[in-house]
Design a protein around this motif. Sequence first.
Motif, mmCIF file in Angstrom:
data_model
loop_
_atom_site.group_PDB
_atom_site.id
_atom_site.type_symbol
_atom_site.label_atom_id
_atom_site.label_comp_id
_atom_site.label_asym_id
_atom_site.label_seq_id
_atom_site.Cartn_x
_atom_site.Cartn_y
_atom_site.Cartn_z
ATOM 1 N N THR A 266 40.681 31.010 38.745
ATOM 2 C CA THR A 266 41.664 31.973 39.249
ATOM 3 C C THR A 266 41.758 33.183 38.316
ATOM 4 O OG1 THR A 266 42.930 30.183 40.266
ATOM 5 C CG2 THR A 266 44.083 32.272 39.930
ATOM 6 N N LEU A 267 41.809 32.933 37.023
ATOM 7 C CA LEU A 267 41.878 34.030 36.054
ATOM 8 C C LEU A 267 40.634 34.902 36.097
ATOM 9 C CD1 LEU A 267 43.442 32.170 32.991
ATOM 10 C CD2 LEU A 267 44.580 33.782 34.533
ATOM 11 N N LEU A 268 39.461 34.261 36.163
ATOM 12 C CA LEU A 268 38.211 35.024 36.219
ATOM 13 C C LEU A 268 38.121 35.830 37.508
ATOM 14 C CD1 LEU A 268 35.664 32.421 34.812
ATOM 15 C CD2 LEU A 268 36.307 34.600 33.768
ATOM 16 N N SER A 269 38.539 35.255 38.597
ATOM 17 C CA SER A 269 38.511 35.954 39.883
ATOM 18 C C SER A 269 39.423 37.181 39.860
ATOM 19 C CB SER A 269 38.922 35.002 41.001
ATOM 20 O OG SER A 269 38.828 35.625 42.248
ATOM 21 N N ASN A 270 40.605 37.031 39.292
ATOM 22 C CA ASN A 270 41.519 38.167 39.173
ATOM 23 C C ASN A 270 40.956 39.249 38.257
ATOM 24 O OD1 ASN A 270 43.388 37.023 40.898
ATOM 25 N ND2 ASN A 270 44.582 36.103 39.241
ATOM 26 N N THR A 271 40.323 38.837 37.192
ATOM 27 C CA THR A 271 39.704 39.794 36.271
ATOM 28 C C THR A 271 38.599 40.569 36.973
ATOM 29 O OG1 THR A 271 40.194 38.366 34.392
ATOM 30 C CG2 THR A 271 38.510 40.034 34.053
ATOM 31 N N TYR A 272 37.799 39.866 37.753
ATOM 32 C CA TYR A 272 36.715 40.531 38.493
ATOM 33 C C TYR A 272 37.282 41.533 39.504
ATOM 34 C CZ TYR A 272 32.358 41.204 41.008
ATOM 35 O OH TYR A 272 31.252 41.774 41.586
ATOM 36 N N LYS A 273 38.318 41.133 40.222
ATOM 37 C CA LYS A 273 38.949 42.038 41.197
ATOM 38 C C LYS A 273 39.505 43.273 40.512
ATOM 39 C CE LYS A 273 40.320 38.444 44.418
ATOM 40 N NZ LYS A 273 41.435 37.611 44.895
ATOM 41 N N ASN A 274 40.175 43.097 39.400
ATOM 42 C CA ASN A 274 40.755 44.226 38.658
ATOM 43 C C ASN A 274 39.686 45.143 38.102
ATOM 44 O OD1 ASN A 274 43.380 43.404 39.197
ATOM 45 N ND2 ASN A 274 43.523 42.204 37.318
ATOM 46 N N LYS A 275 38.580 44.577 37.699
ATOM 47 C CA LYS A 275 37.463 45.365 37.160
ATOM 48 C C LYS A 275 36.911 46.291 38.234
ATOM 49 C CE LYS A 275 33.197 43.853 37.082
ATOM 50 N NZ LYS A 275 32.136 44.712 37.514
ATOM 51 N N ASN A 276 36.834 45.786 39.451
ATOM 52 C CA ASN A 276 36.268 46.576 40.544
ATOM 53 C C ASN A 276 37.244 47.579 41.130
ATOM 54 O OD1 ASN A 276 33.760 45.432 40.324
ATOM 55 N ND2 ASN A 276 34.183 43.831 41.802
ATOM 56 N N LEU A 277 38.525 47.419 40.849
ATOM 57 C CA LEU A 277 39.514 48.377 41.340
ATOM 58 C C LEU A 277 39.544 49.649 40.512
ATOM 59 C CD1 LEU A 277 42.536 46.048 42.206
ATOM 60 C CD2 LEU A 277 40.968 47.172 43.802
ATOM 61 N N LYS A 278 39.089 49.551 39.287
ATOM 62 C CA LYS A 278 39.130 50.704 38.390
ATOM 63 C C LYS A 278 38.017 51.681 38.655
ATOM 64 C CE LYS A 278 41.419 48.170 34.779
ATOM 65 N NZ LYS A 278 41.385 47.664 33.454
#
Length: 141
Positions: free
Chosen positions: A129-141
């Motif tokens: 869950t943490l890694l998935s959220n990190t990946y999503k946030n990375k792509n939003l920037k």
Amino acid sequence: MEFLKETIDYAIFSILGIMGFIALWLTIERVMFFSKINLNDYDTQESFEDSITKHLTTLYIIYSNAPYVGLLGTVIGIMITFYDMGLSGTIDTKEIMTGLSLALKATALGLAVAIPTLIAYNALYRKITLLSNTYKNKNLK
């Protein structure tokens, strides 16, 4: 019945041992994978999630079914105890209690496999869950 009496413990313990080994192996593999993961290696969210959730289903299957395998061993052990009582025609409390207590060791081993696997599953799920959220946030920037 004698063959079953002599082999049931070995069969149940072997199955649970294999399940425990697989759970430990997959947990170690996932921890090592997570420690080396690079978010930039994945083009899409789907490929990333497919990669990080690999083997999670196997851990789920092990933790949810190990108690049932142990319970099967216990039920067969109790059946053997009652069968032996019926053949002997006597009711010896010491013999009954010994048979029943030995039958319960399969359930205990099933739980001993399931509980650590459940803990590992939940810890890995949280990391996913943490890694998935990190990946999503990375792509939003």
